[in-house]
Design a protein around this motif. Structure first.
Motif, PDB file in Angstrom:
ATOM      1  N   HIS A  88       0.830  -1.200   0.000  1.00 29.78           N
ATOM      2  CA  HIS A  88       0.000   0.000   0.000  1.00 29.78           C
ATOM      3  C   HIS A  88       0.869   1.257   0.000  1.00 29.78           C
ATOM      4  CE1 HIS A  88      -3.467   2.465   0.618  1.00 29.78           C
ATOM      5  NE2 HIS A  88      -3.013   2.936   1.752  1.00 29.78           N
ATOM      6  N   LYS A  89       0.547   2.217  -0.883  1.00 30.55           N
ATOM      7  CA  LYS A  89       1.247   3.491  -0.945  1.00 30.55           C
ATOM      8  C   LYS A  89       0.343   4.565  -0.370  1.00 30.55           C
ATOM      9  CE  LYS A  89       3.380   2.220  -5.392  1.00 30.55           C
ATOM     10  NZ  LYS A  89       3.548   2.637  -6.803  1.00 30.55           N
ATOM     11  N   GLN A  90       0.913   5.411   0.472  1.00 27.57           N
ATOM     12  CA  GLN A  90       0.096   6.488   1.011  1.00 27.57           C
ATOM     13  C   GLN A  90       0.941   7.729   1.258  1.00 27.57           C
ATOM     14  OE1 GLN A  90      -1.396   4.628   4.616  1.00 27.57           O
ATOM     15  NE2 GLN A  90      -0.010   5.848   5.855  1.00 27.57           N
ATOM     16  N   MET A  91       0.257   8.854   1.291  1.00 27.10           N
ATOM     17  CA  MET A  91       0.905  10.133   1.527  1.00 27.10           C
ATOM     18  C   MET A  91       0.094  10.877   2.580  1.00 27.10           C
ATOM     19  SD  MET A  91       1.614  13.226  -1.216  1.00 27.10           S
ATOM     20  CE  MET A  91       2.175  12.032  -2.444  1.00 27.10           C
ATOM     21  N   ASN A  92       0.703  11.154   3.718  1.00 32.16           N
ATOM     22  CA  ASN A  92       0.015  11.882   4.779  1.00 32.16           C
ATOM     23  C   ASN A  92       0.119  13.382   4.542  1.00 32.16           C
ATOM     24  OD1 ASN A  92      -0.837   9.666   6.334  1.00 32.16           O
ATOM     25  ND2 ASN A  92       1.180   9.473   7.258  1.00 32.16           N
ATOM     26  N   ILE A  93      -1.030  14.041   4.605  1.00 33.29           N
ATOM     27  CA  ILE A  93      -1.059  15.502   4.433  1.00 33.29           C
ATOM     28  C   ILE A  93      -1.792  16.097   5.630  1.00 33.29           C
ATOM     29  CG2 ILE A  93      -0.886  15.509   1.920  1.00 33.29           C
ATOM     30  CD1 ILE A  93      -3.878  15.717   1.744  1.00 33.29           C
ATOM     31  N   TYR A  94      -1.441  17.315   5.981  1.00 37.53           N
ATOM     32  CA  TYR A  94      -2.039  17.957   7.155  1.00 37.53           C
ATOM     33  C   TYR A  94      -2.705  19.283   6.790  1.00 37.53           C
ATOM     34  CZ  TYR A  94       0.503  14.487   9.832  1.00 37.53           C
ATOM     35  OH  TYR A  94       0.969  13.287  10.335  1.00 37.53           O
ATOM     36  N   GLU A  95      -2.709  19.613   5.521  1.00 40.76           N
ATOM     37  CA  GLU A  95      -3.314  20.867   5.080  1.00 40.76           C
ATOM     38  C   GLU A  95      -4.267  20.532   3.931  1.00 40.76           C
ATOM     39  OE1 GLU A  95      -4.592  24.282   3.780  1.00 40.76           O
ATOM     40  OE2 GLU A  95      -3.219  23.337   2.363  1.00 40.76           O
ATOM     41  N   ARG A  96      -5.554  20.870   4.116  1.00 38.83           N
ATOM     42  CA  ARG A  96      -6.568  20.410   3.177  1.00 38.83           C
ATOM     43  C   ARG A  96      -6.425  21.032   1.790  1.00 38.83           C
ATOM     44  NH1 ARG A  96     -12.303  21.097   2.296  1.00 38.83           N
ATOM     45  NH2 ARG A  96     -12.417  22.829   3.748  1.00 38.83           N
ATOM     46  N   GLY A  97      -5.859  22.240   1.719  1.00 40.92           N
ATOM     47  CA  GLY A  97      -5.790  22.929   0.435  1.00 40.92           C
ATOM     48  C   GLY A  97      -4.983  22.188  -0.619  1.00 40.92           C
ATOM     49  N   ILE A  98      -3.950  21.419  -0.185  1.00 36.47           N
ATOM     50  CA  ILE A  98      -3.072  20.770  -1.158  1.00 36.47           C
ATOM     51  C   ILE A  98      -3.686  19.502  -1.745  1.00 36.47           C
ATOM     52  CG2 ILE A  98      -1.829  19.294   0.471  1.00 36.47           C
ATOM     53  CD1 ILE A  98       0.736  19.934  -1.041  1.00 36.47           C
ATOM     54  N   GLN A  99      -4.719  18.946  -1.097  1.00 32.84           N
ATOM     55  CA  GLN A  99      -5.226  17.649  -1.537  1.00 32.84           C
ATOM     56  C   GLN A  99      -5.766  17.697  -2.963  1.00 32.84           C
ATOM     57  OE1 GLN A  99      -8.139  17.130   1.593  1.00 32.84           O
ATOM     58  NE2 GLN A  99      -9.834  17.696   0.268  1.00 32.84           N
TER      59      GLN A  99
END
Length: 296
Positions: free
Chosen positions: A215-226
């Motif tokens: 499984h590949k995943q990328m954690n993001i913490y700022e909604r604007g970049i999604q």
């Protein structure tokens, strides 16, 4: 003993430290320590036990602080009953990162020339546990919590212990959000199809708990970049709650079901028991329910 000093005590309990509370309250530490001592002498109880890492309430202290919080909440409710002003816009809410909620917030701002008023808005996005604590502590007046339906008894217990009122908004299955350029756009999707894709996740919010190999995943913490990542990297996807159609169209996104992985969730509106919903609170809730009807 006065009302402001009760707030000081509540902040000390929250910080578990007199020095940290003093920083948050913009009061010097010796002054805050003196206030605590004076209240303890006046009430004839020891409210806090000191130790090398900070302070914790005594048994009697917990009872005292519980009553202090009720007094502060009652006074806040009293002020709230008379704070509605046609020239001011007040809203204080803590919510999950969700497009239907942000859409409702935008619709609320567009109501009755709201943006021409004096603004006092606090719109915070975080996870459900933090939301519950923020509403309980009085940092936010309203909150929206999200959790799997299978865990609702656990969350109901927490909400009851915190003496929070909760009202169901709606339940839904999480779906997969992809761009029009994603190679999966024209096919039925199963978990195995996602193994070569990159999942975008909000790092502080747990949504999908199905284990996947490679499984590949990328954690993001700022909604604007999604949205940028979804558009710029075609082999990316997100598990999401329902999204308004106009937002999908504007961003060239597609919502897809995963045929072998359904994750039923539910959203609840929460606020402190005894809190009187202001006119602005009620207007936001109306916008929220209107958008929910559109995405169901």
């Amino acid at each position: 003993m006065n009302f402001l000093h009760l707030k000081y005590l509540i902040e000390v309990e929250k910080c578990e430290s007199i020095s940290k509370a003093a920083q948050h309250l913009y009061v010097n530490q010796p002054r805050l320590s003196k206030i605590i001592k004076e209240i303890e002498e006046e009430a004839n109880i020891k409210i806090f036990e000191r130790h090398n890492k900070g302070v914790v309430p005594t048994t009697k202290g917990k009872e005292f602080l519980m009553q202090a919080k009720k007094i502060v909440q009652e006074v806040d409710c009293l002020k709230n009953m008379y704070q509605d002003d046609p020239h001011k816009l007040n809203l204080d809410i803590c919510v999950p990162r969700s497009s239907y909620i942000s859409e409702a917030f935008i619709e609320y701002l567009k109501m009755d020339n709201n943006m021409k008023k004096e603004l006092n808005l606090n719109y915070r996005e975080t996870n459900s546990i933090d939301t519950i604590q923020n509403v309980y502590d009085g940092e936010n007046n309203l909150g929206i919590v999200r959790f799997p339906i299978r865990d609702q008894d656990y969350y109901f217990n927490i909400l009851t212990l915190k003496e929070l009122t909760y009202e169901k908004l709606f339940s839904f299955d999480y779906q997969i959000l992809i761009s029009n350029d994603n190679p999966l756009k024209d096919q039925e999707i199963s978990i195995k199809d996602l193994k070569k894709q990159i999942e975008l996740k909000h790092g502080d919010i747990h949504i999908q708990d199905g284990k996947q190999e490679h499984h590949k995943q990328m954690n993001i913490y700022e909604r604007g970049i999604q949205f940028e990542l979804l558009n710029e990297i075609p082999e990316t996807y997100m598990w999401v709650a329902p999204i308004p159609k106009k937002l999908l169209k504007h961003n060239h996104f597609i919502l897809k079901e995963c045929k072998d992985q359904k994750t039923p969730y539910v959203d609840y509106l929460i606020y402190r028991k005894g809190y009187v919903l202001s006119k602005e609170d009620q207007n936001f809730i109306k916008c929220l329910k209107k958008v929910i009807e559109q995405v169901k």
